[in-house]
Design an enzyme around this catalytic site. Structure first.
Site, PDB file in Angstrom:
ATOM      1  N   ASN A   1      -4.141  -6.462  10.051  1.00  0.00           N
ATOM      2  CA  ASN A   1      -5.229  -7.309   9.596  1.00  0.00           C
ATOM      3  C   ASN A   1      -4.757  -8.138   8.409  1.00  0.00           C
ATOM      4  O   ASN A   1      -4.331  -7.564   7.414  1.00  0.00           O
ATOM      5  CB  ASN A   1      -6.412  -6.431   9.178  1.00  0.00           C
ATOM      6  CG  ASN A   1      -7.724  -7.113   9.442  1.00  0.00           C
ATOM      7  OD1 ASN A   1      -7.762  -8.136  10.095  1.00  0.00           O
ATOM      8  ND2 ASN A   1      -8.788  -6.565   8.900  1.00  0.00           N
TER       9      ASN A   1
ATOM     10  N   HIS B   1       0.874  -1.178   0.000  1.00  0.00           N
ATOM     11  CA  HIS B   1       0.000   0.000   0.000  1.00  0.00           C
ATOM     12  C   HIS B   1       0.907   1.224   0.000  1.00  0.00           C
ATOM     13  O   HIS B   1       1.562   1.488   0.999  1.00  0.00           O
ATOM     14  CB  HIS B   1      -0.882   0.021   1.249  1.00  0.00           C
ATOM     15  CG  HIS B   1      -1.706  -1.225   1.410  1.00  0.00           C
ATOM     16  ND1 HIS B   1      -2.991  -1.325   0.952  1.00  0.00           N
ATOM     17  CD2 HIS B   1      -1.410  -2.427   1.958  1.00  0.00           C
ATOM     18  CE1 HIS B   1      -3.464  -2.538   1.228  1.00  0.00           C
ATOM     19  NE2 HIS B   1      -2.517  -3.231   1.830  1.00  0.00           N
TER      20      HIS B   1
ATOM     21  N   PRO C   1      -5.323  -0.672  11.122  1.00  0.00           N
ATOM     22  CA  PRO C   1      -4.395  -1.806  11.080  1.00  0.00           C
ATOM     23  C   PRO C   1      -3.350  -1.623   9.991  1.00  0.00           C
ATOM     24  O   PRO C   1      -3.633  -1.021   8.968  1.00  0.00           O
ATOM     25  CB  PRO C   1      -5.312  -2.984  10.761  1.00  0.00           C
ATOM     26  CG  PRO C   1      -6.430  -2.387   9.970  1.00  0.00           C
ATOM     27  CD  PRO C   1      -6.614  -0.985  10.476  1.00  0.00           C
ATOM     28  N   GLY C   2      -2.159  -2.149  10.223  1.00  0.00           N
ATOM     29  CA  GLY C   2      -1.143  -2.134   9.171  1.00  0.00           C
ATOM     30  C   GLY C   2       0.242  -1.867   9.709  1.00  0.00           C
ATOM     31  O   GLY C   2       0.410  -1.219  10.738  1.00  0.00           O
TER      32      GLY C   2
ATOM     33  N   ARG D   1      -0.355   4.184  -0.727  1.00  0.00           N
ATOM     34  CA  ARG D   1      -1.252   5.241  -0.244  1.00  0.00           C
ATOM     35  C   ARG D   1      -1.532   6.352  -1.236  1.00  0.00           C
ATOM     36  O   ARG D   1      -2.242   7.290  -0.904  1.00  0.00           O
ATOM     37  CB  ARG D   1      -0.714   5.866   1.056  1.00  0.00           C
ATOM     38  CG  ARG D   1      -0.521   4.876   2.191  1.00  0.00           C
ATOM     39  CD  ARG D   1      -1.818   4.220   2.585  1.00  0.00           C
ATOM     40  NE  ARG D   1      -1.647   3.353   3.754  1.00  0.00           N
ATOM     41  CZ  ARG D   1      -2.350   2.247   3.965  1.00  0.00           C
ATOM     42  NH1 ARG D   1      -3.282   1.867   3.097  1.00  0.00           N
ATOM     43  NH2 ARG D   1      -2.160   1.521   5.039  1.00  0.00           N
TER      44      ARG D   1
ATOM     45  N   ASP E   1       2.548  -6.754   2.553  1.00  0.00           N
ATOM     46  CA  ASP E   1       1.371  -5.990   2.988  1.00  0.00           C
ATOM     47  C   ASP E   1       1.813  -4.665   3.632  1.00  0.00           C
ATOM     48  O   ASP E   1       1.225  -4.200   4.610  1.00  0.00           O
ATOM     49  CB  ASP E   1       0.502  -6.804   3.954  1.00  0.00           C
ATOM     50  CG  ASP E   1      -0.876  -6.173   4.166  1.00  0.00           C
ATOM     51  OD1 ASP E   1      -1.224  -5.234   3.427  1.00  0.00           O
ATOM     52  OD2 ASP E   1      -1.599  -6.630   5.077  1.00  0.00           O
TER      53      ASP E   1
END
Lengths: 431, 323
Positions: free
Chosen positions: A281, A59, A326-327, A61, A308
């Site tokens: 997650n 990600h 989460p992350g 973003r 992730d």
């Protein structure tokens, strides 16, 4: 761009570990041989030369969450982590669910330090209902679809998506389009902030049972059987999830799986600190799950390590555990964590970090080796023994939410070459 | 009670038996203060305590306020609307703002488990957990221990059943630890849907049948039944809950004459406890409330007042001149 010679390195690419020199010219590997010379010479004595790593799940973003990360900063971290290609997830704002959004990602990637491969959502706005224009998305270069962050809850929608995608190979040079699933049944997991078990019970934290993941893995295996479609299981975190995938592979179904560095190295006891850097997650699970993830990676049930990579701003992560998003960061530390925590030789690590994920993402024409003349020069040069300590503030990411703060690890990326361009040299990004 | 060098009260698990006994002894001294004509001592004069209540609370808040006032502390209320969390202000920004005004202690209630622990990581002030989500409510645990010991004396070998919605209860988590630390036998009683998913490592026994233990109890501790649990379908009906798990008149009759009936409040009469039972002589529910003030005086005094040295009763007595 002048030529680059890599001398005295040990090549590891799945084709037999060997010592050889490389000559890189015009973005491709021009020659593999002995005593090669170039405009720039990298002495790789003591280093391992591998195909660049491929991350199936990041990600970055952008667009929409630029305070946490941008494609520029995320790709810099990826390059520092030895990655020459990443698959960015579609949970941006706007969602990547149209060809226009895919083009925007390509535009934003113009200064990136690695190849940025957009994935696209399975359903419009990732809301689990209407299918995205999958054919148009495949025509614009998408090879992997996912509603990442949330699983497709409705079995009928998932079935339809798998059936439809299985008829799109002609738009992708014969590549079978893959649907990647974030496996979690919301009816069981909604509201949970960590793994449901002894720690959640003690800490008074609402939990997400392992069964929420297992049920969707089991369902999607059934749907893969029903449709003949290709399913990739993202960030598998449970022991029984690994077992289900193992059985499906034995049966010959077209399923693959990945695990993250954090799920193979951390367990739910970390949450006792209430530090939301440990909120992720799927959640950190039990030590038995951690052991099963490692075993799954080693025996080939799980094909790839994917990070992730999920940056979040300090202010978001300083909300209470229950409320924080989460992350965790991952790209820059993935190799070191895998090298330190997994009982695997470098040949196996290259499979998990490069060869297999390149194949799953449909980019093995240019990533994931083999290291031979005529191939695009996407390479990582590793020092397997260098020890270093992870600190979030020192990472390239705009965020610092690494769960490995202060951890001593072994294994460092010295140089990364993407399309013949030295994007990381001596552990520093060149731009 | 120590964390990062500062002194806090975050969880009953932070306290060993000696700590608890020290607090309960001091509570006794402060209870006497409460009986004076002017129930006020200068023990915390010049100290400032902030209330940081992210979750609605009436009784706990009033109890802490009364305790602080009796100790002559200055108090300030940081008004936290529940929406400020939703607006995304980081907890850290909030606590640093308050700390910048100069505080010695902060009393935190939050709907999220662990929030007081995070606050403790970000401030030098003493942090007292006034209830965090389903996690802990240590001053409730202490006032319950004080109430129980004031009637039953030593709790070694005494049998307490904590009855009802254990899963969602910070009171249950604090009391299970607190009573077990003091040597009591702790039984959790409730339907499986209201028990935590795992009880590994808990110093407790479990039953789904309150009738199996009711005759032998020294304390029957009832938890508030959140009325929305019926909507969430974790119990079929409140009527059935009352019948199966509530302290009905018939069950109350089976309790020994000396056995205590306790409840953290607020009660749902007719749900977890029959209306009439709550008014029986062995129901010590309002006494728990009264003791709450004394126990919170003791905790505030220990964390904010006497420095880091353990306080013996004579020293406290000497310091407790009427203001």
């Amino acid at each position: 761009m002048g030529s680059i010679a890599i001398t005295n390195g040990t090549l590891v690419d799945g084709g037999g570990t060997r010592r050889a020199d490389l000559l890189i010219q015009n973005g491709i590997i021009a020659e593999v041989g002995e005593r090669l010379e170039g405009d720039t010479v990298i002495d790789a004595d003591g280093l391992v030369v591998t195909p660049g790593f491929v991350d199936l799940q990041v990600h970055f973003r952008e667009p929409g969450g630029e305070e946490a990360e941008t494609i520029q900063t995320g790709s810099r971290g990826a390059a520092l982590g030895g990655f020459t290609a990443v698959v960015v997830m579609p949970n941006t704002t706007p969602t990547i669910d149209s060809a226009a959004a895919v083009r925007q990602i390509h535009d934003l990637s113009i200064d990136a330090l690695c190849e940025v491969m957009p994935s696209a959502a399975i359903t419009v706005d990732r809301d689990g209902e209407a299918l995205t224009p999958m054919a148009e998305l495949v025509r614009s270069g998408v090879r992997m679809f996912t509603d990442d962050g949330v699983g497709v809850q409705d079995a009928r929608v998932m079935r339809t998506a798998l059936e439809y995608a299985s008829g799109l190979s002609h738009l992708a040079d014969g590549f079978e389009i893959v649907l990647a699933q974030h496996c979690e049944v919301n009816a069981l997991a909604a509201g949970g902030a960590m793994h449901e078990g002894d720690w959640s019970s003690r800490l008074g934290m609402p939990g997400q049972p392992a069964e929420a993941e297992e049920l969707m893995i089991a369902r999607d295996i059934a749907l893969a059987r029903l449709t003949g479609g290709r399913v990739h299981f993202q960030h598998v975190s449970t022991a029984r999830g690994v077992d289900l995938i193992r059985a499906a592979k034995t049966e010959g179904l077209k399923v693959t799986g990945e695990a993250t560095p954090h799920h193979l190295s951390l367990d739910h006891s970390a949450v006792a600190s209430f530090d939301s850097v440990f909120k992720v997650n799927p959640p950190l699970r039990t030590p038995a799950d951690v052991a099963a993830i490692k075993a799954g990676l080693l025996d080939g049930t799980l094909d790839a390590i994917a990070t992730d990579h999920a940056p979040h701003t300090r202010q978001d992560k300083e909300r209470p555990f229950l409320d924080a998003p989460p992350g965790m960061l991952g790209v820059e530390t993935a190799f070191a964590i895998a090298n330190t925590e997994l009982d695997a030789d470098i040949e196996k690590l290259v499979e998990l970090l490069s060869i297999n994920p390149a194949r799953i993402a449909g980019i093995d024409d240019r990533h994931g080796g083999p290291i031979e003349a005529g191939r695009p020069a996407n390479l990582a040069l590793l020092d397997l023994d260098e020890e270093w300590t992870i600190t979030g503030a020192a990472l390239a990411s705009r965020s610092s939410n690494t769960p490995f703060e202060g951890r001593s690890v072994r294994g460092k990326i010295r140089h990364t070459i993407w399309n013949g361009d030295l994007v990381v040299t001596s552990g520093e990004a060149t731009r | 009670m120590r964390r990062n060098g500062a002194r806090h009260l975050l969880s009953m698990a932070d306290l060993d038996r000696d700590d608890i006994e020290q607090i309960l002894n001091l509570t006794g001294s402060f209870a006497e203060v409460g009986e004076r004509s002017i129930p006020k001592v200068p023990a915390l004069r010049g100290k400032t305590i902030a209330w940081l209540f992210y979750e609605d609370s009436t009784r706990t808040r009033l109890s802490f306020e009364t305790a602080a006032k009796r100790l002559s502390a200055d108090t300030m209320n940081f008004s936290v609307s529940s929406s400020s969390v939703n607006k995304g202000e980081s907890l850290r920004d909030t606590i640093e703002t308050i700390a910048a005004m100069g505080i010695d202690g902060v009393v935190v209630r939050h709907r999220a488990a662990g929030a007081p622990q995070q606050v403790a990581d970000w401030t030098d002030a003493a942090v007292i957990n006034a209830g965090d989500g389903w996690h802990q409510h240590p001053t409730q645990g202490l006032l319950d221990l004080y109430t129980a010991t004031s009637h039953l004396g030593d709790l070694d070998g005494k049998h307490i059943a904590i009855v009802g919605d254990i899963k969602h209860s910070r009171v249950a988590r604090s009391n299970a630890i607190g009573f077990a630390t003091m040597g009591a036998r702790v039984t959790l009683a409730g339907p499986p849907t209201l028990l935590p998913p795992s009880l590994d490592g808990w110093p407790v026994e479990v039953t789904h049948d309150l009738d199996a233990v009711i005759d032998e109890l020294d304390i029957c501790y009832l938890l508030r039944m959140q009325l929305e649990r019926q909507k969430q379908a974790v119990v079929p009906t409140l009527r059935e809950y009352h019948h199966e798990c509530g302290l009905t008149s018939a069950r109350a009759d089976r309790l020994g004459a000396e056995a205590l009936i306790m409840h953290p409040g607020p009660m749902n009469r007719g749900v977890e406890i029959a209306g009439e039972v709550a008014d029986r002589p062995n129901a010590v529910i309002t006494e728990q409330v009264a003791n709450g003030v004394s126990v919170r005086m003791a905790v505030l005094f220990l964390l904010l007042g006497a420095g880091l040295q353990p306080v013996d009763e004579s020293a406290v007595g000497g310091g407790l001149a009427v203001a």
